[in-house]
Design a protein around this motif. Structure first.
Motif, short mmCIF file in Angstrom:
data_model
loop_
_atom_site.label_atom_id
_atom_site.label_comp_id
_atom_site.label_asym_id
_atom_site.label_seq_id
_atom_site.Cartn_x
_atom_site.Cartn_y
_atom_site.Cartn_z
N ARG A 25 42.66 37.65 44.76
CA ARG A 25 42.59 36.27 45.23
C ARG A 25 43.99 35.69 45.42
NH1 ARG A 25 38.33 37.95 42.78
NH2 ARG A 25 36.27 37.16 43.35
N VAL A 187 33.72 36.95 37.27
CA VAL A 187 33.39 35.62 36.77
C VAL A 187 34.58 35.00 36.05
CG1 VAL A 187 31.93 34.33 35.17
CG2 VAL A 187 30.92 36.09 36.62
N LEU A 190 37.11 33.78 38.66
CA LEU A 190 36.64 32.58 39.35
C LEU A 190 36.62 31.38 38.42
CD1 LEU A 190 33.78 34.17 41.47
CD2 LEU A 190 35.96 33.25 42.31
N THR A 191 36.30 31.60 37.15
CA THR A 191 36.32 30.50 36.19
C THR A 191 37.75 30.03 35.96
OG1 THR A 191 34.36 31.40 35.08
CG2 THR A 191 35.67 29.80 33.85
N ASP A 194 38.65 27.64 38.51
CA ASP A 194 37.74 26.50 38.60
C ASP A 194 38.18 25.41 37.62
OD1 ASP A 194 35.64 24.73 38.72
OD2 ASP A 194 34.13 26.11 37.91
N ALA A 197 35.43 23.79 35.51
CA ALA A 197 34.54 24.65 34.71
C ALA A 197 34.11 23.94 33.44
CB ALA A 197 35.26 25.95 34.36
N THR A 203 26.49 33.72 32.62
CA THR A 203 26.06 34.52 33.76
C THR A 203 25.54 35.86 33.25
OG1 THR A 203 28.28 35.46 34.05
CG2 THR A 203 27.74 33.52 35.35
N ARG A 280 26.79 29.83 40.34
CA ARG A 280 27.84 28.82 40.19
C ARG A 280 28.98 29.07 41.18
NH1 ARG A 280 29.69 24.87 36.99
NH2 ARG A 280 31.93 24.53 37.02
N TYR A 281 29.33 30.33 41.36
CA TYR A 281 30.45 30.66 42.25
C TYR A 281 29.98 31.31 43.56
CZ TYR A 281 33.06 29.41 38.13
OH TYR A 281 33.57 28.71 37.06
N HIS A 284 26.25 36.33 45.24
CA HIS A 284 26.93 37.55 44.81
C HIS A 284 25.88 38.61 44.55
CE1 HIS A 284 29.76 40.23 42.89
NE2 HIS A 284 29.04 40.25 41.78
#
Length: 303
Positions: A25, A187, A190-191, A194, A197, A203, A280-281, A284
């Motif tokens: 990312r 996860v 991505l958290t 975020d 969060a 998850t 949430r993200y 997927h």
């Protein structure tokens, strides 16, 4: 947008996967490693987006300097009390002292919050540290994911491949939560990005019972895998207590008796995830238990 993430425990199995997900990312990563270890430099030193820092956890000033300027501290350390409580306590204190706004502790497990005291050492260490995190002036997010699905291929002795049996305790229909390490790492990344969060993100790549696992193994192999009752969670807990007393190394991270405790927490239902938000993200394709077992059996698929 979060721009710099510090990862502690980045040279471990899960930690490396988290770093990989962050780099995909295009996030700048600061890797925290212990003094004298060249592993982090060997793994990440060639990537200009990665900085390696090596303060001692016992050196508060150096640790604070190491985390200063990042947007979030992600812990992926693994161990028992000296790591999960003591080292993370030092990391949390440095995070607060450096004014870093966010902290993600090394949880990545089933839900440790409701387990009966004395039934799961590793979960209780996480619960103990979570109380310190809650008291600290920092925005924290714990990530709960169930058991690593990858463990079903051998490390977690639930599936007896040679004997064509699937073990269960108390109930073959108890729902169990599983997530692969790669999906967990996604996860976590991505958290970390975020800023909104919540305190806990739940998850799970799959929710499945021992009965379901037996059906899957039967379908994948073309041979009947039968359920085998191995006792109640109470008897398993008692066996774990005996194993713990006889253990020659009480600080071993994952001895056999700790594995028993993990199954007690799962098959009793106490550690089941109750507020899963897999979307949430965004959408997927989660790797399921079936996917992992199929890949494990693939070399023998033509037999």
């Amino acid at each position: 947008m979060t721009s710099t993430v510090l990862v502690a425990g980045a040279t471990g199995d899960l930690g490396q996967r988290i770093v990989r997900e962050l780099l995909e990312r295009d996030i700048r990563v600061r890797v925290l490693t212990r003094p004298g270890s060249g592993t982090a430099t060997d793994l990440f030193g060639a990537d200009p987006r990665v900085d390696v820092v090596a303060p001692a956890y016992t050196d508060h000033a150096a640790l604070t300097e190491a985390v200063a300027g990042v947007d979030v501290v992600v812990s992926a350390v693994s161990g028992t009390r000296p790591v999960i409580v003591d080292a993370q306590r030092a990391l949390l204190a440095a995070t607060v002292a450096a004014g870093v706004p966010r902290f993600i502790p090394s949880d990545y497990s089933a839900d440790y919050r409701r387990i009966t005291p004395g039934t799961n050492r590793n979960f209780e260490l996480r619960r103990e540290f979570a109380a310190e995190v809650d008291a600290a002036p920092v925005r924290a997010t714990s990530i709960l994911t169930g058991m690593f699905t990858d463990l079903l291929t051998g490390q977690a002795p639930m599936i007896l491949f040679g004997r064509r049996r699937v073990l269960f305790w108390s109930s073959a229909d108890q729902v169990l939560d599983f997530t692969t390490k790669d999906d967990v790492a996604r996860v976590v990344a991505l958290t970390a990005l975020d800023d909104d969060a919540p305190r806990v993100v739940e998850t799970a790549g799959d929710h499945i019972s021992a009965r379901d696992v037996a059906h899957i193994m039967s379908e994948l192999t073309g041979t009947a895998f039968r359920l085998q009752w191995a006792g109640t969670t109470g008897t398993l807990s008692a066996m774990s207590a005996v194993g713990k007393r006889l253990s020659g190394n009480p600080d071993e991270t994952f001895p056999a008796w700790q594995g028993m405790q993990y199954f007690v927490s799962m098959f009793s239902g106490e550690a089941q995830l109750r507020h899963v938000d897999d979307d949430r993200y965004g959408p997927h394709t989660w790797t399921t238990v079936r996917d992992v077992l199929r890949a494990h059996l693939e070399p023998n698929a033509t037999r």
